[in-house]
Design a protein around this motif. Structure first.
Motif, PDB file in Angstrom:
ATOM      1  N   ALA A 131       0.826  -1.207   0.000  1.00 53.04           N
ATOM      2  CA  ALA A 131       0.000   0.000   0.000  1.00 53.04           C
ATOM      3  C   ALA A 131       0.862   1.261   0.000  1.00 53.04           C
ATOM      4  O   ALA A 131       1.802   1.394   0.793  1.00 53.04           O
ATOM      5  CB  ALA A 131      -0.915   0.008   1.209  1.00 53.04           C
ATOM      6  N   ALA A 132       0.521   2.185  -0.895  1.00 51.94           N
ATOM      7  CA  ALA A 132       1.174   3.490  -0.894  1.00 51.94           C
ATOM      8  C   ALA A 132       0.683   4.341   0.270  1.00 51.94           C
ATOM      9  O   ALA A 132       1.398   5.241   0.734  1.00 51.94           O
ATOM     10  CB  ALA A 132       0.907   4.206  -2.217  1.00 51.94           C
ATOM     11  N   SER A 133      -0.542   4.078   0.736  1.00 49.76           N
ATOM     12  CA  SER A 133      -1.109   4.787   1.884  1.00 49.76           C
ATOM     13  C   SER A 133      -1.834   3.791   2.776  1.00 49.76           C
ATOM     14  O   SER A 133      -2.590   2.950   2.287  1.00 49.76           O
ATOM     15  CB  SER A 133      -2.100   5.872   1.437  1.00 49.76           C
ATOM     16  N   VAL A 134      -1.590   3.897   4.083  1.00 45.78           N
ATOM     17  CA  VAL A 134      -2.345   3.159   5.085  1.00 45.78           C
ATOM     18  C   VAL A 134      -3.125   4.202   5.879  1.00 45.78           C
ATOM     19  O   VAL A 134      -2.545   5.050   6.556  1.00 45.78           O
ATOM     20  CB  VAL A 134      -1.430   2.345   6.010  1.00 45.78           C
ATOM     21  N   VAL A 135      -4.453   4.154   5.752  1.00 47.58           N
ATOM     22  CA  VAL A 135      -5.324   5.166   6.335  1.00 47.58           C
ATOM     23  C   VAL A 135      -6.227   4.491   7.368  1.00 47.58           C
ATOM     24  O   VAL A 135      -6.668   3.349   7.157  1.00 47.58           O
ATOM     25  CB  VAL A 135      -6.174   5.857   5.251  1.00 47.58           C
ATOM     26  N   VAL A 136      -6.502   5.179   8.471  1.00 45.12           N
ATOM     27  CA  VAL A 136      -7.331   4.627   9.536  1.00 45.12           C
ATOM     28  C   VAL A 136      -8.327   5.679  10.009  1.00 45.12           C
ATOM     29  O   VAL A 136      -8.194   6.868   9.703  1.00 45.12           O
ATOM     30  CB  VAL A 136      -6.465   4.154  10.724  1.00 45.12           C
ATOM     31  N   ASP A 137      -9.328   5.230  10.766  1.00 46.41           N
ATOM     32  CA  ASP A 137     -10.319   6.201  11.244  1.00 46.41           C
ATOM     33  C   ASP A 137      -9.746   7.098  12.345  1.00 46.41           C
ATOM     34  O   ASP A 137     -10.101   8.266  12.439  1.00 46.41           O
ATOM     35  CB  ASP A 137     -11.621   5.525  11.695  1.00 46.41           C
ATOM     36  N   ASP A 138      -8.831   6.571  13.169  1.00 46.06           N
ATOM     37  CA  ASP A 138      -8.171   7.378  14.198  1.00 46.06           C
ATOM     38  C   ASP A 138      -6.833   6.719  14.500  1.00 46.06           C
ATOM     39  O   ASP A 138      -6.787   5.524  14.830  1.00 46.06           O
ATOM     40  CB  ASP A 138      -9.033   7.455  15.463  1.00 46.06           C
ATOM     41  N   VAL A 139      -5.749   7.452  14.377  1.00 45.94           N
ATOM     42  CA  VAL A 139      -4.416   6.848  14.473  1.00 45.94           C
ATOM     43  C   VAL A 139      -4.137   6.245  15.855  1.00 45.94           C
ATOM     44  O   VAL A 139      -3.733   5.082  15.948  1.00 45.94           O
ATOM     45  CB  VAL A 139      -3.317   7.857  14.074  1.00 45.94           C
ATOM     46  N   PRO A 140      -4.313   6.978  16.969  1.00 47.86           N
ATOM     47  CA  PRO A 140      -4.022   6.349  18.271  1.00 47.86           C
ATOM     48  C   PRO A 140      -4.851   5.088  18.513  1.00 47.86           C
ATOM     49  O   PRO A 140      -4.344   4.099  19.054  1.00 47.86           O
ATOM     50  CB  PRO A 140      -4.371   7.456  19.280  1.00 47.86           C
ATOM     51  N   THR A 141      -6.113   5.113  18.099  1.00 47.65           N
ATOM     52  CA  THR A 141      -6.970   3.945  18.279  1.00 47.65           C
ATOM     53  C   THR A 141      -6.490   2.788  17.417  1.00 47.65           C
ATOM     54  O   THR A 141      -6.411   1.639  17.868  1.00 47.65           O
ATOM     55  CB  THR A 141      -8.431   4.290  17.919  1.00 47.65           C
ATOM     56  N   ALA A 142      -6.144   3.076  16.171  1.00 45.60           N
ATOM     57  CA  ALA A 142      -5.703   2.023  15.251  1.00 45.60           C
ATOM     58  C   ALA A 142      -4.398   1.392  15.705  1.00 45.60           C
ATOM     59  O   ALA A 142      -4.211   0.170  15.587  1.00 45.60           O
ATOM     60  CB  ALA A 142      -5.554   2.587  13.845  1.00 45.60           C
ATOM     61  N   VAL A 195       1.138   5.945   9.270  1.00 46.80           N
ATOM     62  CA  VAL A 195      -0.306   5.702   9.352  1.00 46.80           C
ATOM     63  C   VAL A 195      -1.032   7.044   9.316  1.00 46.80           C
ATOM     64  O   VAL A 195      -0.735   7.949  10.105  1.00 46.80           O
ATOM     65  CB  VAL A 195      -0.657   4.930  10.636  1.00 46.80           C
ATOM     66  N   ARG A 196      -1.990   7.164   8.397  1.00 45.16           N
ATOM     67  CA  ARG A 196      -2.651   8.450   8.153  1.00 45.16           C
ATOM     68  C   ARG A 196      -4.103   8.423   8.628  1.00 45.16           C
ATOM     69  O   ARG A 196      -4.828   7.458   8.391  1.00 45.16           O
ATOM     70  CB  ARG A 196      -2.618   8.783   6.659  1.00 45.16           C
ATOM     71  N   PRO A 197      -4.581   9.490   9.257  1.00 46.94           N
ATOM     72  CA  PRO A 197      -5.976   9.551   9.685  1.00 46.94           C
ATOM     73  C   PRO A 197      -6.893   9.975   8.539  1.00 46.94           C
ATOM     74  O   PRO A 197      -6.523  10.800   7.696  1.00 46.94           O
ATOM     75  CB  PRO A 197      -5.958  10.599  10.792  1.00 46.94           C
ATOM     76  N   LEU A 198      -8.106   9.437   8.537  1.00 44.32           N
ATOM     77  CA  LEU A 198      -9.083   9.795   7.511  1.00 44.32           C
ATOM     78  C   LEU A 198      -9.615  11.219   7.698  1.00 44.32           C
ATOM     79  O   LEU A 198      -9.914  11.914   6.722  1.00 44.32           O
ATOM     80  CB  LEU A 198     -10.245   8.795   7.537  1.00 44.32           C
ATOM     81  N   GLY A 199      -9.730  11.666   8.949  1.00 48.03           N
ATOM     82  CA  GLY A 199     -10.369  12.948   9.224  1.00 48.03           C
ATOM     83  C   GLY A 199      -9.829  14.128   8.440  1.00 48.03           C
ATOM     84  O   GLY A 199     -10.599  14.844   7.781  1.00 48.03           O
ATOM     85  N   PRO A 200      -8.516  14.395   8.456  1.00 48.13           N
ATOM     86  CA  PRO A 200      -8.001  15.531   7.693  1.00 48.13           C
ATOM     87  C   PRO A 200      -8.244  15.401   6.192  1.00 48.13           C
ATOM     88  O   PRO A 200      -8.389  16.421   5.497  1.00 48.13           O
ATOM     89  CB  PRO A 200      -6.496  15.507   8.013  1.00 48.13           C
ATOM     90  N   ILE A 201      -8.301  14.179   5.689  1.00 52.79           N
ATOM     91  CA  ILE A 201      -8.593  13.988   4.262  1.00 52.79           C
ATOM     92  C   ILE A 201     -10.022  14.421   3.971  1.00 52.79           C
ATOM     93  O   ILE A 201     -10.286  15.157   3.005  1.00 52.79           O
ATOM     94  CB  ILE A 201      -8.365  12.512   3.867  1.00 52.79           C
TER      95      ILE A 201
END
Length: 325
Positions: free
Chosen positions: A239-250, A271-277
């Motif tokens: 994966a070029a990007s690994v995105v999660v709903d919340d980084v600390p939780t993930a 690991v990138r959060p979905l929220g800012p996107i």
């Protein structure tokens, strides 16, 4: 004494449809990305036979605190019962009194698939038309119309544990008016797909990175705990990007992410959060040929956003039953 609105699953379904659910999840993740939401740490409690109890608490601007308490019981499938059971409680934003108690399974079904739709809308290639869904339970079925709401889905392949007896594909075809194929295997469903949804409770990988086509977006909704791993390590390393709903939780709860970090194949900083996107503060998909992996464990702001819409609509429609506590 508090006047509390009780909303059953049928009440929820009467006032909360897919467009409303998607709008609520856009609002939830947008607020999370702008750091306007309050999100308490997610709690998990292991039980026998792979059962997991959970509790989320959160608040959005203008809302009272919302708590969701429930459990995931994989053995319920064999009992003919939903694998997820939950209650959602809503507090008054001013005085903290309980104002609503909502049956949570109906909320979970729509808010989870709607959140995946929001993620796919920001992460999947715009022309994605081939969808594979692994898992034919409530969430697997709900994700087919959710993906079709944000992408021009023309081919759907559904993979389940018992393909010879599964009727979900035929039922979805009739319901949606779109051909849904019953795949003979997970690999057959996944190869060539542009969007792959995994909606199982598996502790072993069901999707392998070697099967993924360039440009594929994988959305895992069943890898909600450290011991739930629906995809193998190669999915994340490709994966070029690994995105999660919340980084600390993930980093604590998302099985594939936890395993990849522990193995040294993924840095927590990657690991990138979905929220800012969703909030427009960060890019989603960076290149057409990128493989993108999204792991959703479920976070409280999803329930807060959904519950706020449900309560407002129920009051307007006169739905539900009032009780004094």
């Amino acid at each position: 004494m508090a006047d509390v609105l009780l909303l059953s699953g049928s009440d929820v379904r009467a006032v909360f449809d897919l467009p409303a659910a998607i709008a609520s999840q856009r609002a939830a993740f947008g607020a999370l990305g702008r750091r306007e939401a309050r999100l308490a740490p997610r709690l998990l409690l292991d039980g026998p036979e792979g059962d997991v109890a959970f509790c989320y608490v959160s608040r959005l601007p203008g809302t009272g605190a919302v708590a969701r308490f429930g459990s995931v019981n994989p053995g319920n499938a064999a009992r003919g019962l939903p694998t997820v059971a939950a209650l959602v409680t809503v507090q008054d934003p001013a005085d903290g009194r309980p104002i609503a108690i909502i049956e949570g399974e109906a909320v979970t079904t729509l808010r989870t698939s709607a959140a995946s739709a929001v993620a796919a809308d920001h992460l999947a290639a715009p022309d994605s038309s081939r969808l594979a869904v692994v898992g034919c339970g409530v969430q697997g079925r709900a994700h087919v119309p959710a993906m079709a709401a944000v992408r021009p889905i023309g081919r759907v392949a559904l993979a389940c544990r018992h393909p010879d007896t599964c009727t979900a594909a035929a039922e979805l075809s009739d319901e949606l008016g779109t051909p849904v194929e019953r795949a003979a295997s997970v690999r057959e469903a996944v190869e060539g797909a542009q969007i792959v949804v995994t909606a199982t409770t598996s502790v072993e990988p069901v999707v392998l990175g070697a099967w993924l086509a360039p440009g594929c977006t994988v959305l895992s909704v069943g890898s909600f705990a450290p011991d739930r791993t629906e995809v193998d390590d190669e999915v994340l390393t490709r994966a070029a990007s690994v995105v999660v709903d919340d980084v600390p939780t993930a980093l604590e709860h998302a099985g594939p992410v936890v395993a990849a970090v522990r193995a040294g194949h993924l840095s927590p900083e990657e690991v990138r959060p979905l929220g800012p996107i969703v909030a427009g503060l960060a890019a989603g998909r960076r290149a057409p040929g990128d493989i993108v992996f999204y792991n959703s464990v479920g976070v409280g702001v999803q329930d807060t956003a959904a519950a706020s819409v449900i309560v407002e609509r129920a009051r307007e429609a006169g739905v539900g039953r009032h009780v004094e506590l």
